[in-house]
Design an enzyme around this catalytic site. Structure first.
Site, PDB file in Angstrom:
ATOM      1  N   ASN A   1       1.094  -1.273  -0.244  1.00  0.00           N
ATOM      2  CA  ASN A   1      -0.420   0.071  -0.029  1.00  0.00           C
ATOM      3  C   ASN A   1       0.793   0.875   0.286  1.00  0.00           C
ATOM      4  O   ASN A   1       1.625   1.692   1.236  1.00  0.00           O
ATOM      5  CB  ASN A   1      -1.187   0.184   1.328  1.00  0.00           C
ATOM      6  CG  ASN A   1      -1.504   1.364   1.667  1.00  0.00           C
ATOM      7  OD1 ASN A   1      -1.501   2.225   0.524  1.00  0.00           O
ATOM      8  ND2 ASN A   1      -2.745   1.113   2.189  1.00  0.00           N
TER       9      ASN A   1
ATOM     10  N   LYS B   1       0.254   3.921  -0.341  1.00  0.00           N
ATOM     11  CA  LYS B   1      -0.386   5.375   0.697  1.00  0.00           C
ATOM     12  C   LYS B   1      -0.162   6.427  -0.272  1.00  0.00           C
ATOM     13  O   LYS B   1       0.184   6.997  -1.900  1.00  0.00           O
ATOM     14  CB  LYS B   1      -0.077   5.706   1.580  1.00  0.00           C
ATOM     15  CG  LYS B   1      -0.458   4.106   2.447  1.00  0.00           C
ATOM     16  CD  LYS B   1      -0.153   4.712   4.360  1.00  0.00           C
ATOM     17  CE  LYS B   1      -0.448   3.338   4.535  1.00  0.00           C
ATOM     18  NZ  LYS B   1       0.180   3.002   6.332  1.00  0.00           N
TER      19      LYS B   1
ATOM     20  N   HIS C   1      -9.407   1.407   4.740  1.00  0.00           N
ATOM     21  CA  HIS C   1      -8.241   1.175   5.075  1.00  0.00           C
ATOM     22  C   HIS C   1      -8.740   2.318   6.412  1.00  0.00           C
ATOM     23  O   HIS C   1      -9.493   3.013   6.965  1.00  0.00           O
ATOM     24  CB  HIS C   1      -7.403   1.702   4.298  1.00  0.00           C
ATOM     25  CG  HIS C   1      -5.821   1.977   5.345  1.00  0.00           C
ATOM     26  ND1 HIS C   1      -5.626   3.075   6.080  1.00  0.00           N
ATOM     27  CD2 HIS C   1      -5.502   1.300   4.716  1.00  0.00           C
ATOM     28  CE1 HIS C   1      -4.422   2.536   6.622  1.00  0.00           C
ATOM     29  NE2 HIS C   1      -3.695   1.484   5.960  1.00  0.00           N
TER      30      HIS C   1
ATOM     31  N   GLU D   1      -7.315   4.808   7.720  1.00  0.00           N
ATOM     32  CA  GLU D   1      -6.705   5.950   7.424  1.00  0.00           C
ATOM     33  C   GLU D   1      -7.834   6.522   6.886  1.00  0.00           C
ATOM     34  O   GLU D   1      -8.050   7.953   6.870  1.00  0.00           O
ATOM     35  CB  GLU D   1      -5.658   6.422   6.868  1.00  0.00           C
ATOM     36  CG  GLU D   1      -4.496   5.595   7.370  1.00  0.00           C
ATOM     37  CD  GLU D   1      -3.020   5.339   6.872  1.00  0.00           C
ATOM     38  OE1 GLU D   1      -3.144   5.537   5.649  1.00  0.00           O
ATOM     39  OE2 GLU D   1      -1.927   5.033   6.916  1.00  0.00           O
TER      40      GLU D   1
ATOM     41  N   GLU E   1      -5.849  -5.059  10.051  1.00  0.00           N
ATOM     42  CA  GLU E   1      -5.103  -3.993  10.177  1.00  0.00           C
ATOM     43  C   GLU E   1      -4.754  -2.993  12.344  1.00  0.00           C
ATOM     44  O   GLU E   1      -5.944  -2.346  11.559  1.00  0.00           O
ATOM     45  CB  GLU E   1      -5.060  -2.882   9.894  1.00  0.00           C
ATOM     46  CG  GLU E   1      -4.611  -3.943   7.676  1.00  0.00           C
ATOM     47  CD  GLU E   1      -3.719  -2.257   6.872  1.00  0.00           C
ATOM     48  OE1 GLU E   1      -2.907  -3.211   6.417  1.00  0.00           O
ATOM     49  OE2 GLU E   1      -4.083  -1.266   7.330  1.00  0.00           O
TER      50      GLU E   1
ATOM     51  N   GLY F   1       2.228   2.160  11.161  1.00  0.00           N
ATOM     52  CA  GLY F   1       3.498   3.497  10.924  1.00  0.00           C
ATOM     53  C   GLY F   1       4.036   3.865  12.400  1.00  0.00           C
ATOM     54  O   GLY F   1       4.699   4.846  12.044  1.00  0.00           O
TER      55      GLY F   1
ATOM     56  N   SER G   1       3.276  -2.083  10.096  1.00  0.00           N
ATOM     57  CA  SER G   1       4.404  -2.376  10.292  1.00  0.00           C
ATOM     58  C   SER G   1       5.601  -3.423   9.695  1.00  0.00           C
ATOM     59  O   SER G   1       6.513  -3.928  11.278  1.00  0.00           O
ATOM     60  CB  SER G   1       4.821  -1.879  12.385  1.00  0.00           C
ATOM     61  OG  SER G   1       4.765  -0.471  12.146  1.00  0.00           O
TER      62      SER G   1
ATOM     63  N   GLY H   1       4.548   1.169   4.376  1.00  0.00           N
ATOM     64  CA  GLY H   1       6.550   2.568   3.831  1.00  0.00           C
ATOM     65  C   GLY H   1       7.450   0.983   3.692  1.00  0.00           C
ATOM     66  O   GLY H   1       7.502   1.167   3.059  1.00  0.00           O
TER      67      GLY H   1
HETATM   68  P1  13P Z   1       2.773   0.444   7.771  1.00  0.00           P
HETATM   69  O1  13P Z   1       3.579  -0.600   6.831  1.00  0.00           O
HETATM   70  O2  13P Z   1       3.302   1.543   7.611  1.00  0.00           O
HETATM   71  O3  13P Z   1       2.745   0.349   9.489  1.00  0.00           O
HETATM   72  O4  13P Z   1       1.235   0.827   7.252  1.00  0.00           O
HETATM   73  C1  13P Z   1       0.599  -0.540   6.997  1.00  0.00           C
HETATM   74  C2  13P Z   1      -0.471  -0.088   6.583  1.00  0.00           C
HETATM   75  O5  13P Z   1      -1.186   0.513   6.714  1.00  0.00           O
HETATM   76  C3  13P Z   1      -0.374  -0.833   5.170  1.00  0.00           C
HETATM   77  O6  13P Z   1      -2.452  -0.814   4.669  1.00  0.00           O
END
Ligand code: 13P
Length: 251
Positions: free
Chosen positions: A9, A11, A95, A97, A167, A173, A212, A234
Site C-alpha cells: 500500500n 499510500k 483502510h 486512515e 490492521e 506506521g 509495521s 512503508g
Molecule cells: P505500515 O506498514 O507503514 O505500518 O502501514 C501499514 C498499512 O497501513 C498498510 O495498509
C-alpha cells in the site's frame, strides 16, 4: 492450501520516475519467486503507469480507494469501472486512515466493498481496532462490527471473493508490530467468527496482517497458521525490504 498474498500500500507516495525504478526492480526480482502472490496498490494517477509496466508480469496492481457511486456529479471521486479500465485486480476498502481521517463509516465501507465486487475487482477489506479499543477489551467486538456491516451488504458469498486485512490501528506506521501471537489470536478469531456462517468460505479466505511489517518480522508473522500474507505500507516503497517480505511469503 491458501496461497499467501503480499500487497504493497503505497499510500500517498510516489513519482513517475521513482515508481518506474521500483516497479522495474520488483518485476525482475519477482521472477525468482514462486508459491505466493504479490500486488501493489498505487495512488490513482499512477494506475496507468502500473498497467503499462506490469501487464503480463507476476506483479498485480490495484487502487487504495474507490467511490461508492457508479457515476455522476461526484467531484473528485473515482468509480470501480474506472479502476477496471486500468486493469486493477485489487482495491483497498476501509483502510483505517480512510475511516479515521476521511470519515468513512461501516455503512460506506460496505457499499464500496459491494461496488468493487460488482466490477469484478477484489476488495482488500481492512479491519482493526485502535489502541483505546484494545485496552478496553473491545478489539474483537469492533472487528466483528466492521465485518458484519460488509456481510450484511454482500453476504458470505461476497466475502468469499475478497481479501481481509487485519490492521491494528496502533501498529500502522508506528514501528510497533503486533506480536505474531497477538496477530494470530485476532486472525483466528476472524476465521472462527466467519466459520459460524460458512466454514468452507472461512477456511479458504485470505487474511493478511498489516502494521509495521518489515523484512525482519515477516517470516515469523507469516508462519502463524491463520496469517496469509501482509498488507505493507512503508516497507513496500523499498525494493529490498519488500522483496524480502515477498520471499518470506513463499509457500
Ligand atoms: P505500515 O506498514 O507503514 O505500518 O502501514 C501499514 C498499512 O497501513 C498498510 O495498509
Amino acid at each position: 492450501m491458501r496461497l499467501k498474498l503480499v500487497a504493497g500500500n503505497w499510500k500517498m507516495h510516489g513519482s513517475l520516475a521513482g515508481n518506474q525504478a521500483l516497479l522495474t526492480a520488483l518485476v525482475s526480482q519477482l521472477e525468482e519467486l514462486n508459491g505466493m502472490r504479490c500486488a501493489v496498490c498505487v495512488p490513482f494517477p499512477y494506475l496507468a503507469q502500473a498497467q503499462a509496466s506490469l501487464t503480463g508480469t507476476k506483479l498485480a496492481w490495484g487502487a487504495q480507494n474507490l467511490s461508492q457511486y457508479d457515476k455522476g456529479a461526484f467531484t473528485g471521486e473515482v468509480s470501480a469501472s474506472m479502476l477496471l479500465e486500468f486493469g486493477c485486480s485489487y482495491v483497498i476498502v476501509g483502510h483505517s486512515e480512510r475511516r479515521a481521517l476521511f470519515g468513512e463509516t461501516d455503512a460506506v465501507v460496505a457499499v464500496k466493498f459491494a461496488a468493487a465486487l460488482a466490477a469484478g475487482i477484489t476488495p482488500i477489506l481492512c479491519v482493526g481496532e485502535t489502541l483505546e479499543e484494545r485496552d478496553a477489551g473491545r478489539a474483537e467486538s469492533v472487528i466483528a462490527r466492521q465485518l458484519d456491516a460488509v456481510i450484511a451488504g454482500s453476504g458470505m458469498v461476497g466475502l468469499a471473493k475478497s481479501v481481509i486485512a487485519y490492521e491494528p490501528v496502533w501498529a500502522i506506521g508506528t514501528g510497533k508490530t503486533a506480536s505474531p501471537e497477538q496477530a494470530q489470536a485476532v486472525h483466528a478469531f476472524i476465521r472462527r467468527k466467519l466459520a459460524t456462517l460458512d466454514a468452507d468460505i472461512a477456511a479458504a479466505l485470505i487474511i493478511q496482517y498489516g502494521g509495521s511489517v518489515k523484512a525482519a518480522n515477516a517470516a515469523e508473522l507469516f508462519s502463524q497458521p491463520d496469517i496469509d500474507g501482509g498488507l505493507i505500507g512503508g516497507a513496500s516503497l523499498q525494493v529490498d525490504e519488500f522483496m524480502a517480505i515477498c520471499q518470506a511469503a513463499q509457500g
